[in-house]
Design a protein around this motif. Structure first.
Motif, PDB file in Angstrom:
ATOM      1  N   GLU A 151      54.159  81.071  46.126  1.00  0.00           N
ATOM      2  CA  GLU A 151      54.845  80.633  47.352  1.00  0.00           C
ATOM      3  C   GLU A 151      54.004  79.611  48.115  1.00  0.00           C
ATOM      4  OE1 GLU A 151      54.307  83.895  46.631  1.00  0.00           O
ATOM      5  OE2 GLU A 151      56.323  84.653  46.257  1.00  0.00           O
ATOM      6  N   ALA A 181      53.947  76.279  46.208  1.00  0.00           N
ATOM      7  CA  ALA A 181      55.242  75.610  46.374  1.00  0.00           C
ATOM      8  C   ALA A 181      55.350  74.983  47.760  1.00  0.00           C
ATOM      9  CB  ALA A 181      56.373  76.605  46.133  1.00  0.00           C
ATOM     10  N   SER A 184      58.033  72.034  47.215  1.00  0.00           N
ATOM     11  CA  SER A 184      59.016  72.421  46.206  1.00  0.00           C
ATOM     12  C   SER A 184      59.303  73.906  46.371  1.00  0.00           C
ATOM     13  CB  SER A 184      58.463  72.126  44.809  1.00  0.00           C
ATOM     14  OG  SER A 184      59.432  72.395  43.822  1.00  0.00           O
ATOM     15  N   SER A 185      60.155  74.438  45.494  1.00  0.00           N
ATOM     16  CA  SER A 185      60.418  75.872  45.496  1.00  0.00           C
ATOM     17  C   SER A 185      59.639  76.537  44.365  1.00  0.00           C
ATOM     18  CB  SER A 185      61.918  76.143  45.380  1.00  0.00           C
ATOM     19  OG  SER A 185      62.407  75.598  44.179  1.00  0.00           O
ATOM     20  N   LYS A 186      59.609  77.873  44.390  1.00  0.00           N
ATOM     21  CA  LYS A 186      58.777  78.630  43.451  1.00  0.00           C
ATOM     22  C   LYS A 186      59.159  78.420  41.986  1.00  0.00           C
ATOM     23  CE  LYS A 186      59.006  82.904  44.492  1.00  0.00           C
ATOM     24  NZ  LYS A 186      58.958  84.318  44.884  1.00  0.00           N
ATOM     25  N   THR A 187      60.440  78.454  41.659  1.00  0.00           N
ATOM     26  CA  THR A 187      60.849  78.401  40.247  1.00  0.00           C
ATOM     27  C   THR A 187      60.419  77.101  39.563  1.00  0.00           C
ATOM     28  OG1 THR A 187      62.653  79.939  40.664  1.00  0.00           O
ATOM     29  CG2 THR A 187      62.787  78.609  38.662  1.00  0.00           C
ATOM     30  N   PRO A 188      60.696  75.933  40.153  1.00  0.00           N
ATOM     31  CA  PRO A 188      60.233  74.705  39.486  1.00  0.00           C
ATOM     32  C   PRO A 188      58.702  74.632  39.384  1.00  0.00           C
ATOM     33  CG  PRO A 188      61.779  74.152  41.249  1.00  0.00           C
ATOM     34  CD  PRO A 188      61.519  75.622  41.319  1.00  0.00           C
ATOM     35  N   TRP A 211      56.616  77.230  39.131  1.00  0.00           N
ATOM     36  CA  TRP A 211      56.235  78.174  38.079  1.00  0.00           C
ATOM     37  C   TRP A 211      56.504  77.566  36.705  1.00  0.00           C
ATOM     38  CZ3 TRP A 211      58.781  80.671  34.119  1.00  0.00           C
ATOM     39  CH2 TRP A 211      58.049  81.666  33.470  1.00  0.00           C
ATOM     40  N   ASN A 212      57.675  76.926  36.531  1.00  0.00           N
ATOM     41  CA  ASN A 212      58.010  76.293  35.246  1.00  0.00           C
ATOM     42  C   ASN A 212      57.030  75.173  34.894  1.00  0.00           C
ATOM     43  OD1 ASN A 212      60.216  77.858  34.420  1.00  0.00           O
ATOM     44  ND2 ASN A 212      61.606  76.709  35.763  1.00  0.00           N
ATOM     45  N   ARG A 232      53.708  76.724  33.862  1.00  0.00           N
ATOM     46  CA  ARG A 232      53.853  77.285  32.509  1.00  0.00           C
ATOM     47  C   ARG A 232      53.783  76.176  31.466  1.00  0.00           C
ATOM     48  NH1 ARG A 232      57.996  77.386  29.466  1.00  0.00           N
ATOM     49  NH2 ARG A 232      59.469  76.981  31.153  1.00  0.00           N
TER      50      ARG A 232
END
Length: 159
Positions: free
Chosen positions: A31, A34, A39-43, A45-46, A49
């Motif tokens: 968080e 991001a 940005s937001s967490k999902t992008p 994290w991706n 990764r």
């Protein structure tokens, strides 16, 4: 060590922002990263990764204070050798990898063949390291330079 055949990763501005945030503090929350990079967490994290999978991001670790651990002496060890055969190089590399005092080791171009960064408690501990090194591998000349003061030490890369 580096893989000479690896091509540099293609990174955009957001990737670079994420890398800068991670280099500042890899232990911060997803968080927080991001929020810092907008940005937001999902992008985020991706992207982290994918950068791990591509080898851009390696193992996460912590930076320790050598003084607080009693490792007050930092030596830069210049090594010249007349041995350049593959077997000698394998033994030398195995010796370096087995010695936790060796923080860095580089093969050089020029008059000096190798430079090591060795962190120990004191000169006596350096001598123990030196005696162990020369008992494992044959070297032509060793010069140890004691760092009197560390002026700059960075782990972060300029991204």
């Amino acid at each position: 060590m580096q893989d000479e055949n690896r091509t540099p990763a293609r990174l955009d501005d957001l990737d670079r922002k994420i890398l800068r945030a991670l280099q500042t503090d890899a232990g911060q929350s997803l968080e927080e990263i991001a929020r810092q990079v907008g940005s937001s967490k999902t992008p985020v994290w991706n992207r982290i990764r994918k950068m791990r999978e591509a080898g851009v991001i390696g193992a996460s670790t912590v930076v320790l204070d050598p003084q607080a651990l009693g490792l007050e002496a930092c030596f830069f060890v210049l090594i010249r050798t007349s041995e350049h055969e593959a077997d000698w190089q394998r033994r030398f590399l195995a010796t370096l990898r087995a010695r936790p005092e060796v923080q860095e080791a580089h093969r050089l171009a020029g008059d000096i063949d190798y430079i090591l960064k060795v962190r120990v408690a004191n000169a006596r501990a350096y001598d123990v390291f030196y005696q162990a090194l020369i008992s494992e591998v044959r070297v032509f000349n060793v010069t140890a330079l004691l760092s009197m003061e560390e002026l700059k030490s960075e782990t972060a890369l300029p991204v």
